[in-house]
Motif scaffolding. Structure first.
Motif, PDB file in Angstrom:
ATOM      1  N   GLN A  37     103.571 -81.613  27.784  1.00  0.00           N
ATOM      2  CA  GLN A  37     102.729 -81.465  28.968  1.00  0.00           C
ATOM      3  C   GLN A  37     101.489 -80.678  28.603  1.00  0.00           C
ATOM      4  N   ASP A  38     100.350 -81.293  28.824  1.00  0.00           N
ATOM      5  CA  ASP A  38      99.065 -80.665  28.543  1.00  0.00           C
ATOM      6  C   ASP A  38      98.212 -80.740  29.800  1.00  0.00           C
ATOM      7  N   PRO A  39      97.348 -79.729  30.028  1.00  0.00           N
ATOM      8  CA  PRO A  39      96.540 -79.700  31.261  1.00  0.00           C
ATOM      9  C   PRO A  39      95.756 -80.993  31.458  1.00  0.00           C
ATOM     10  N   GLY A  40      95.875 -81.548  32.643  1.00  0.00           N
ATOM     11  CA  GLY A  40      95.129 -82.748  32.984  1.00  0.00           C
ATOM     12  C   GLY A  40      95.708 -84.044  32.463  1.00  0.00           C
ATOM     13  N   LEU A  41      96.745 -83.954  31.627  1.00  0.00           N
ATOM     14  CA  LEU A  41      97.318 -85.163  31.024  1.00  0.00           C
ATOM     15  C   LEU A  41      98.724 -85.458  31.527  1.00  0.00           C
ATOM     16  N   GLY A  42      99.267 -84.608  32.344  1.00  0.00           N
ATOM     17  CA  GLY A  42     100.597 -84.856  32.891  1.00  0.00           C
ATOM     18  C   GLY A  42     101.685 -84.755  31.851  1.00  0.00           C
ATOM     19  N   LEU A  43     102.743 -85.523  32.048  1.00  0.00           N
ATOM     20  CA  LEU A  43     103.892 -85.537  31.138  1.00  0.00           C
ATOM     21  C   LEU A  43     103.820 -86.801  30.294  1.00  0.00           C
ATOM     22  N   ARG A  44     103.675 -86.622  29.012  1.00  0.00           N
ATOM     23  CA  ARG A  44     103.604 -87.766  28.111  1.00  0.00           C
ATOM     24  C   ARG A  44     104.873 -87.819  27.250  1.00  0.00           C
TER      25      ARG A  44
END
Lengths: 112, 113
Positions: A37-44
């Motif tokens: 989870q990275d800011p602005g990228l959601g859960l990948r």
């Protein structure tokens, strides 16, 4: 208590030093998965496993390895961590791929 | 491939106001799930929608699945400070036997007391 246990919760390491994040579930779930989870990228999704000895790449598998030798455990391995792998990692499990996920508490990894 | 748009990315509301987040897919979905992640916490499953046009309620939360099964919404009536967090949709689609499960980018809700 039904749960997904991840360890460690926090990890600071240096570039190139191999590390493993452990994940264990006690619900006899067949499906397990790793997310970052990275800011602005959601859960990948990084990798997932439909059952023992069955693993598949998710959307962002580069730089990661997994194994599923037992049903309850699904460790995430970073053979040579790099700073762009600094992130919050979640392990999750469910009865099947489309079933609701149970998440672990997360591992915050910093690679310097 | 499947694309999942979740809007808005951020929402700031006064306590007591309503809040809605939308999840839109480029492909028809088998089902959709909604999760809530409190600040510093992990995502927690809220609900799953399966049928076209389905509407489900959990107290002040109303979940809706579009008639074409390509979009969904989560509406919170009269927000409270306990609603703070990020809300994610998780789309489940099947294309020629291949399953695809994708999270939306999330909507972060903050409440002004």
């Amino acid at each position: 208590e039904a749960q997904v246990t991840q360890n460690p919760r926090y990890l600071i390491t240096v570039t190139g030093k191999k590390l493993t994040v452990t994940c264990s579930q006690n619900m006899n779930h067949e499906y397990m998965s790793w997310y970052r989870q990275d800011p602005g990228l959601g859960l990948r999704q990084i990798y997932y496993s439909m059952n023992v000895e069955v693993t598949d790449k998710g959307d962002v598998p580069e730089g990661y390895k997994v194994s599923r030798k037992e049903k309850r455990n699904f460790p995430l391995i970073l053979e040579s961590p790099s700073p762009n792998q600094t992130s919050l990692y979640f392990c999750a499990s469910s009865r099947g791929g489309g079933s609701p996920l149970h998440f672990g508490n997360g591992t915050r990894l910093t690679v310097t | 491939g499947q694309q999942v748009m979740q809007i808005p990315q951020y929402q700031h509301v006064q306590e007591g106001e309503d809040f809605t987040t939308y999840c839109n897919s480029s492909t028809t979905l088998s089902n959709i799930q909604w999760y809530k992640q409190r600040p510093g916490g992990h995502p927690v499953f809220l609900i799953q929608l399966v049928k076209s046009g389905e509407v489900k309620k959990q107290k002040r939360l109303t979940f809706q699945f579009g008639e074409a099964k390509k979009n969904s919404s989560l509406h919170i009536t009269a927000t409270q400070t306990t609603d703070v967090g990020t809300y994610f949709c998780r789309n489940h689609s099947t294309n020629f036997g291949n399953e695809k499960l994708t999270f939306g980018t999330g909507t972060r809700l903050t409440i002004i007391p």
